[in-house]
Design a protein around this motif. Structure first.
Motif, PDB file in Angstrom:
ATOM      1  N   ASP A 442       0.843  -1.209   0.000  1.00 11.01           N
ATOM      2  CA  ASP A 442       0.000   0.000   0.000  1.00 11.01           C
ATOM      3  C   ASP A 442       0.876   1.256   0.000  1.00 11.01           C
ATOM      4  O   ASP A 442       1.884   1.331   0.732  1.00 11.01           O
ATOM      5  N   HIS A 443       0.471   2.212  -0.824  1.00 12.50           N
ATOM      6  CA  HIS A 443       1.122   3.529  -0.873  1.00 12.50           C
ATOM      7  C   HIS A 443       2.642   3.411  -1.007  1.00 12.50           C
ATOM      8  O   HIS A 443       3.397   4.105  -0.309  1.00 12.50           O
ATOM      9  N   LYS A 445       4.540   4.327  -3.383  1.00 15.78           N
ATOM     10  CA  LYS A 445       5.144   5.546  -3.892  1.00 15.78           C
ATOM     11  C   LYS A 445       5.501   6.486  -2.742  1.00 15.78           C
ATOM     12  O   LYS A 445       6.573   7.108  -2.738  1.00 15.78           O
ATOM     13  N   HIS A 446       4.636   6.538  -1.756  1.00 16.28           N
ATOM     14  CA  HIS A 446       4.905   7.371  -0.577  1.00 16.28           C
ATOM     15  C   HIS A 446       6.104   6.824   0.205  1.00 16.28           C
ATOM     16  O   HIS A 446       6.917   7.599   0.736  1.00 16.28           O
ATOM     17  N   GLU A 449       9.177   7.938  -1.529  1.00  8.54           N
ATOM     18  CA  GLU A 449       9.424   9.371  -1.316  1.00  8.54           C
ATOM     19  C   GLU A 449       9.944   9.626   0.090  1.00  8.54           C
ATOM     20  O   GLU A 449      10.748  10.534   0.301  1.00  8.54           O
ATOM     21  N   THR A 450       9.500   8.812   1.058  1.00  6.07           N
ATOM     22  CA  THR A 450       9.920   9.002   2.446  1.00  6.07           C
ATOM     23  C   THR A 450      11.325   8.461   2.695  1.00  6.07           C
ATOM     24  O   THR A 450      12.167   9.119   3.314  1.00  6.07           O
ATOM     25  N   LYS A 546      -8.229  -2.797  -2.058  1.00  8.36           N
ATOM     26  CA  LYS A 546      -7.744  -1.426  -2.105  1.00  8.36           C
ATOM     27  C   LYS A 546      -8.900  -0.446  -1.909  1.00  8.36           C
ATOM     28  O   LYS A 546      -8.799   0.538  -1.162  1.00  8.36           O
ATOM     29  N   ARG A 550      -7.626  -0.693   2.071  1.00  8.87           N
ATOM     30  CA  ARG A 550      -6.264  -1.261   2.102  1.00  8.87           C
ATOM     31  C   ARG A 550      -6.002  -2.004   3.410  1.00  8.87           C
ATOM     32  O   ARG A 550      -6.842  -2.033   4.296  1.00  8.87           O
TER      33      ARG A 550
END
Length: 560
Positions: A442-443, A445-446, A449-450, A546, A550
């Motif tokens: 889940d997430h 992409k975040h 980025e983190t 989803k 999620r």
């Protein structure tokens, strides 16, 4: 390339084998047994009779070497025998077998009585002893002879007119035969054992040099069979000159096949190009000399013998370019090959010198080929085993590299799981119902980025570890960026909730919280169409998970 063992360990083994092989020969009295006789030579002339020649010792030449005479018919007279010890018991007259048409022994007894024993070519074969010695049995009822006289008809005089004359006792003659039988039977047993072993190895491994080696050993075995005199025992009706003819044939075959083995033993990089062409040329030359000698002898026999000897010497020298090229190529087999061929090359050189009368005839030089090639055959078998070992190491390394390459082609390099292609190859075609679980982080992409891409990669690796721990016997693959698949039989499928729970408890980089959504379904996987249908259902269930928020699992309904 890995090397096996230490060269000095193998060298020590070779020394022990050589001592074992040559010790009986060194202790043996050899076929040349009994009291030696000195002889003088006279050319045969019309009107000569045994009595006349025995009465005219001044006609005989005792100073000129026999090989200085030409071929032809000769008388050969021994010295007076009265100084020979134990003369009354010496009832065996022995000489070396040579190329001649007929030979007759005359014995002069006290009172002037002369007794003769004539051997033509076939009779010689019936009286050849092991070691290729011709033997006469004197009649003990006549007493001890005073002098011996031979008439030699059709002497080729290649090694001499009459060589190694001896007066022996019956016990000495019997012991010589037993010792020669032991030596030749040991050599024959060695050859047969090496043939069986290497043919069995060739049947399993199919290396070309093993067949060349077997051809060489077989030629040596046949050469020993002819040179020992055993062929005359097996076929007493054969002319002795024909036995010698076969001797030349098999000696040339042994030399030619030995060169074939030398060429096949090394990799093609050593024997290719001009080295190969040279070896082919000298092998053809040696075989041509052998055929010419076998067909034409005794016509111009000295010229034929010279042609044969020169071709033999050139064939021996043909090994030198192979050794030089092997040294330049830094072949790991060179040192063992050099040890194996040192003795044959040395004794072949001695034999060639004896053939051209530079060195005097000697029984062990005449039989050196058997002893030297026995040593070479044993060492070459060890060399073959060493070569096969190196080839096995190379093969194992190649297989290992191939396996690694196949694994790399089937494996996702980041997680170590199967990639999509390998997963489908293993999945499609299975029998029975299977459970398919699709898990998508889940997430993600975040997360990238983190944590950055390196941190995201570590999250993927940790999630792959969670999947392995949850379903150790299942088929697991990374089929997309952050999408994973688990396939297992329906009755042994892992619970999706277990996957979710283990991922929640897994410690991620910088303690970031990572969850996944799961879609699952069951069904058959017998064909590609079945896979597509299962994947669509599991992917639809994943989408529902989803949409539902999620970090949860959804199951697709059973297929109609």
């Amino acid at each position: 390339m890995r090397r096996i063992g230490h060269p000095f360990h193998l060298l020590a083994t070779l020394v022990v084998l050589a001592m074992t092989l040559f010790a009986p020969a060194a202790r043996a009295q050899s076929a040349v047994t009994g009291a030696p006789l000195s002889v003088c030579v006279a050319r045969f002339a019309a009107g000569d009779t045994p009595a006349k020649m025995l009465a005219a010792p001044d006609r005989f030449d005792c100073a000129t070497p026999q090989t200085s005479f030409r071929e032809g018919d000769y008388w050969v007279l021994s010295q007076p025998l009265d100084a020979i010890p134990d003369l009354a018991n010496r009832t065996r007259v022995r000489i070396a077998s040579l190329w001649q048409d007929r030979i007759t022994l005359y014995a002069l007894y006290p009172g002037g009585k002369v007794r003769g024993w004539a051997y033509d070519g076939a009779a010689v074969s019936r009286h050849v002893q092991l070691g290729a010695m011709i033997q006469w049995r004197l009649d003990p009822a006549l007493g001890a002879p005073v002098r011996l006289l031979w008439r030699v008809d059709g002497s080729a005089n290649l090694r001499g007119i009459l060589v190694a004359p001896r007066l022996a006792t019956a016990a000495q003659a019997s012991r010589a035969n037993l010792e020669m039988a032991a030596m030749y039977s040991a050599f024959a047993g060695l050859c047969i054992a090496l043939l069986i072993y290497n043919l069995a190895m060739w049947g399993a491994l199919r290396h070309r040099f093993q067949l060349a080696y077997c051809a060489m050993v077989l030629s040596l075995l046949l050469y020993a069979f002819t040179s020992s005199g055993a062929l005359a025992w097996a076929n007493p009706a054969m002319l002795n000159n024909d036995r010698l003819r076969f001797n030349y044939i098999f000696l040339a075959c042994a030399a030619a096949t030995a060169l074939m083995f030398a060429r096949a033993f090394f990799p093609p990089s050593v024997t290719s190009g001009w080295v190969s062409r040279t070896a082919n040329a000298v092998t053809a030359l040696a075989l041509t000399a052998m055929v010419v000698f076998a067909l034409l002898a005794p016509w111009r026999i000295h010229l034929l013998e010279a042609f044969y000897a020169v071709s033999f010497a050139i064939l021996i020298l043909a090994v030198v370019p192979i050794v030089v090229r092997a040294k330049a190529e830094r072949s790991p087999h060179l040192w063992l090959f050099a040890i194996a061929w040192a003795a044959p090359l040395l004794f072949a050189a001695l034999r060639l010198l004896a053939n051209v009368a530079v060195v005097r005839w000697n029984f062990w030089i005449d039989n050196s080929t058997i002893l030297a090639m026995a040593f070479e055959a044993v060492v070459s078998t060890l060399a073959i085993a060493y070569r096969i070992r190196l080839l096995s190491v190379e093969r194992d390394e190649a297989i290992e590299r191939e396996i690694i390459a196949a694994r790399l082609a089937d494996t996702d390099p980041l997680t170590g799981l199967l990639n999509r292609r390998a997963f489908l190859r293993h999945a499609i075609g299975r029998e029975g119902d299977h459970a398919l679980i699709l898990a998508d982080l889940d997430h993600f992409k975040h997360v990238n980025e983190t944590l950055g891409h390196d941190g995201g990669d570590e999250v993927l690796r940790l999630f792959a570890r969670v999947l392995r721990q949850t379903a150790p016997s299942a088929l697991i693959a990374r089929i997309g960026g952050e999408e994973f698949a688990i396939l297992s039989p329906a009755d042994r499928a892992p619970q999706p909730e277990t996957v979710l729970e283990r991922l929640r408890r897994a410690r991620m980089p910088f303690d970031v919280h990572v969850t996944t959504s799961i879609g699952a379904c069951t069904g058959p996987l017998a064909s590609e169409a079945d896979w597509k249908a299962m994947y669509r259902r599991a992917d639809r269930a994943l989408f529902d998970a989803k949409q539902a928020g999620r970090d949860r699992a959804r199951f697709a309904p059973l297929a109609a």
